[in-house]
Design a protein around this motif. Structure first.
Motif, mmCIF file in Angstrom:
data_model
loop_
_atom_site.group_PDB
_atom_site.id
_atom_site.type_symbol
_atom_site.label_atom_id
_atom_site.label_comp_id
_atom_site.label_asym_id
_atom_site.label_seq_id
_atom_site.Cartn_x
_atom_site.Cartn_y
_atom_site.Cartn_z
ATOM 1 N N ILE A 119 0.842 -1.203 0.000
ATOM 2 C CA ILE A 119 0.000 0.000 0.000
ATOM 3 C C ILE A 119 0.873 1.248 0.000
ATOM 4 C CG2 ILE A 119 -1.653 1.364 1.351
ATOM 5 C CD1 ILE A 119 -2.855 -1.354 2.273
ATOM 6 N N VAL A 120 1.937 1.246 0.799
ATOM 7 C CA VAL A 120 2.866 2.383 0.810
ATOM 8 C C VAL A 120 3.423 2.606 -0.594
ATOM 9 C CG1 VAL A 120 5.113 3.213 1.635
ATOM 10 C CG2 VAL A 120 3.493 2.177 3.246
ATOM 11 N N ALA A 121 3.845 1.533 -1.253
ATOM 12 C CA ALA A 121 4.395 1.660 -2.606
ATOM 13 C C ALA A 121 3.355 2.231 -3.565
ATOM 14 C CB ALA A 121 4.887 0.304 -3.106
ATOM 15 N N LYS A 122 2.101 1.799 -3.450
ATOM 16 C CA LYS A 122 1.033 2.338 -4.312
ATOM 17 C C LYS A 122 0.807 3.821 -4.031
ATOM 18 C CE LYS A 122 -1.465 -1.923 -5.138
ATOM 19 N NZ LYS A 122 -2.616 -2.747 -4.831
ATOM 20 N N LYS A 123 0.826 4.197 -2.764
ATOM 21 C CA LYS A 123 0.661 5.613 -2.405
ATOM 22 C C LYS A 123 1.815 6.453 -2.960
ATOM 23 C CE LYS A 123 -3.037 5.555 0.291
ATOM 24 N NZ LYS A 123 -4.227 6.354 0.016
ATOM 25 N N PHE A 124 3.054 5.952 -2.818
ATOM 26 C CA PHE A 124 4.212 6.677 -3.346
ATOM 27 C C PHE A 124 4.119 6.802 -4.864
ATOM 28 C CE2 PHE A 124 7.850 6.480 -0.012
ATOM 29 C CZ PHE A 124 6.991 6.886 0.991
ATOM 30 N N ALA A 125 3.722 5.723 -5.549
ATOM 31 C CA ALA A 125 3.585 5.765 -7.019
ATOM 32 C C ALA A 125 2.496 6.759 -7.421
ATOM 33 C CB ALA A 125 3.282 4.376 -7.561
ATOM 34 N N ALA A 126 1.385 6.757 -6.697
ATOM 35 C CA ALA A 126 0.306 7.702 -6.984
ATOM 36 C C ALA A 126 0.775 9.142 -6.757
ATOM 37 C CB ALA A 126 -0.920 7.394 -6.117
ATOM 38 N N ALA A 127 1.538 9.346 -5.695
ATOM 39 C CA ALA A 127 2.062 10.686 -5.412
ATOM 40 C C ALA A 127 2.956 11.166 -6.550
ATOM 41 C CB ALA A 127 2.836 10.687 -4.091
ATOM 42 N N MET A 128 3.831 10.294 -7.034
ATOM 43 C CA MET A 128 4.731 10.687 -8.123
ATOM 44 C C MET A 128 3.950 10.979 -9.402
ATOM 45 S SD MET A 128 7.304 10.895 -6.346
ATOM 46 C CE MET A 128 8.080 11.762 -7.675
ATOM 47 N N ASN A 132 3.915 14.568 -11.307
ATOM 48 C CA ASN A 132 4.266 14.711 -12.726
ATOM 49 C C ASN A 132 3.143 15.345 -13.538
ATOM 50 O OD1 ASN A 132 6.745 13.586 -12.188
ATOM 51 N ND2 ASN A 132 6.139 11.523 -12.823
ATOM 52 N N GLU A 133 1.909 15.191 -13.085
ATOM 53 C CA GLU A 133 0.752 15.777 -13.775
ATOM 54 C C GLU A 133 0.409 17.170 -13.253
ATOM 55 O OE1 GLU A 133 -2.242 12.788 -13.203
ATOM 56 O OE2 GLU A 133 -1.386 11.477 -14.743
ATOM 57 N N GLY A 134 1.156 17.662 -12.274
ATOM 58 C CA GLY A 134 0.901 18.989 -11.727
ATOM 59 C C GLY A 134 -0.241 19.035 -10.721
ATOM 60 N N ASP A 135 -0.714 17.896 -10.278
ATOM 61 C CA ASP A 135 -1.803 17.813 -9.300
ATOM 62 C C ASP A 135 -1.194 17.814 -7.898
ATOM 63 O OD1 ASP A 135 -3.910 17.173 -7.631
ATOM 64 O OD2 ASP A 135 -4.343 15.235 -8.576
ATOM 65 N N MET A 136 -0.926 18.999 -7.371
ATOM 66 C CA MET A 136 -0.237 19.095 -6.088
ATOM 67 C C MET A 136 -1.115 18.660 -4.916
ATOM 68 S SD MET A 136 2.585 19.556 -7.276
ATOM 69 C CE MET A 136 3.541 19.539 -5.791
ATOM 70 N N GLY A 138 -3.326 16.214 -5.048
ATOM 71 C CA GLY A 138 -3.234 14.756 -5.101
ATOM 72 C C GLY A 138 -1.885 14.262 -4.611
ATOM 73 N N PHE A 139 -0.830 14.983 -4.987
ATOM 74 C CA PHE A 139 0.516 14.622 -4.533
ATOM 75 C C PHE A 139 0.599 14.676 -3.013
ATOM 76 C CE2 PHE A 139 4.670 16.170 -3.047
ATOM 77 C CZ PHE A 139 5.458 15.079 -3.381
ATOM 78 N N GLU A 140 0.102 15.755 -2.435
ATOM 79 C CA GLU A 140 0.146 15.912 -0.970
ATOM 80 C C GLU A 140 -0.664 14.820 -0.281
ATOM 81 O OE1 GLU A 140 1.936 17.958 0.953
ATOM 82 O OE2 GLU A 140 2.864 18.834 -0.818
ATOM 83 N N ALA A 141 -1.855 14.521 -0.799
ATOM 84 C CA ALA A 141 -2.704 13.507 -0.169
ATOM 85 C C ALA A 141 -2.046 12.128 -0.219
ATOM 86 C CB ALA A 141 -4.074 13.471 -0.844
ATOM 87 N N ALA A 142 -1.602 11.719 -1.409
ATOM 88 C CA ALA A 142 -0.998 10.389 -1.551
ATOM 89 C C ALA A 142 0.367 10.328 -0.856
ATOM 90 C CB ALA A 142 -0.865 10.033 -3.032
ATOM 91 N N GLY A 143 1.169 11.372 -1.028
ATOM 92 C CA GLY A 143 2.500 11.383 -0.428
ATOM 93 C C GLY A 143 2.463 11.378 1.081
ATOM 94 N N ASN A 144 1.618 12.218 1.660
ATOM 95 C CA ASN A 144 1.541 12.280 3.123
ATOM 96 C C ASN A 144 0.969 11.005 3.720
ATOM 97 O OD1 ASN A 144 2.707 14.809 3.539
ATOM 98 N ND2 ASN A 144 0.796 15.874 3.176
ATOM 99 N N SER A 145 -0.081 10.454 3.100
ATOM 100 C CA SER A 145 -0.652 9.225 3.666
ATOM 101 C C SER A 145 0.338 8.072 3.529
ATOM 102 C CB SER A 145 -2.004 8.889 3.023
ATOM 103 O OG SER A 145 -1.873 8.681 1.633
#
Length: 169
Positions: A119-128, A132-136, A138-145
């Motif tokens: 799950i951590v790996a999926k969250k990190f991949a989603a954050a990246m 890359n798409e400029g969705d900050m 989404g990046f913050e939500a996935a990266g922080n969780s």
């Protein structure tokens, strides 16, 4: 009547500062990654199969459920021993005295802990992907969780007794 509560201070021993990469891939037998070193942490997890990895001069034979921690500036390689081996790698920057516990270490995860790592790996991949798409947002939500989940997993692992084979399990 006002009840008196006592506050017990806690100290953050591990803090994930940055999400860098997440790679989840099934590799063929005899796949070889010739190595790298960088100034951030990397964790390699064998989700299925078997692999041989190095960390500086140390050699590890990894099987399902093994995590290998690569500290910053540690040269590391990996070779796949079995066809269909699934390697999951995440990289991140972290601070805190608790990270010392993971230098020159590996751990063996239970099935539920492997699930948490995935799950951590999926969250990190989603954050990246979001980054890359400029969705900050989404990046913050996935990266922080993902970071909080990784901190939790690392804290659970750091509470395990130290083994003579440098394995945290």
């Amino acid at each position: 009547m006002l009840q008196k509560f006592e506050f017990h201070k806690t100290e953050r021993k591990i803090f994930i500062k940055s999400v860098i990469t997440a790679i989840d891939a099934v590799r063929p037998k005899d796949f070889y990654f010739p190595g790298e070193m960088h100034n951030f942490w990397e964790i390699v997890c064998v989700a299925e199969g078997a692999a041989m990895a190095t960390a500086d001069e140390r050699v590890y034979n990894l099987k399902k459920g093994n995590l290998l921690f690569h500290k910053p500036m540690e040269f590391h390689t990996v070779r796949i021993d079995e066809s269909g081996t699934r390697l999951v790698r995440i990289s991140f920057s972290a601070v805190g005295i608790g990270m010392k516990r993971f230098e020159d270490r590996m751990a063996t995860l239970r099935d539920d802990e492997i699930g948490l790592f995935l799950i951590v790996a999926k969250k990190f991949a989603a954050a990246m992907k979001c980054h890359n798409e400029g969705d900050m947002a989404g990046f913050e939500a996935a990266g922080n969780s993902g970071a909080v989940m990784l901190e939790t997993l690392l804290l659970l692992l750091s509470g395990r007794p130290d083994g003579t084979n440098r394995d945290l399990s």
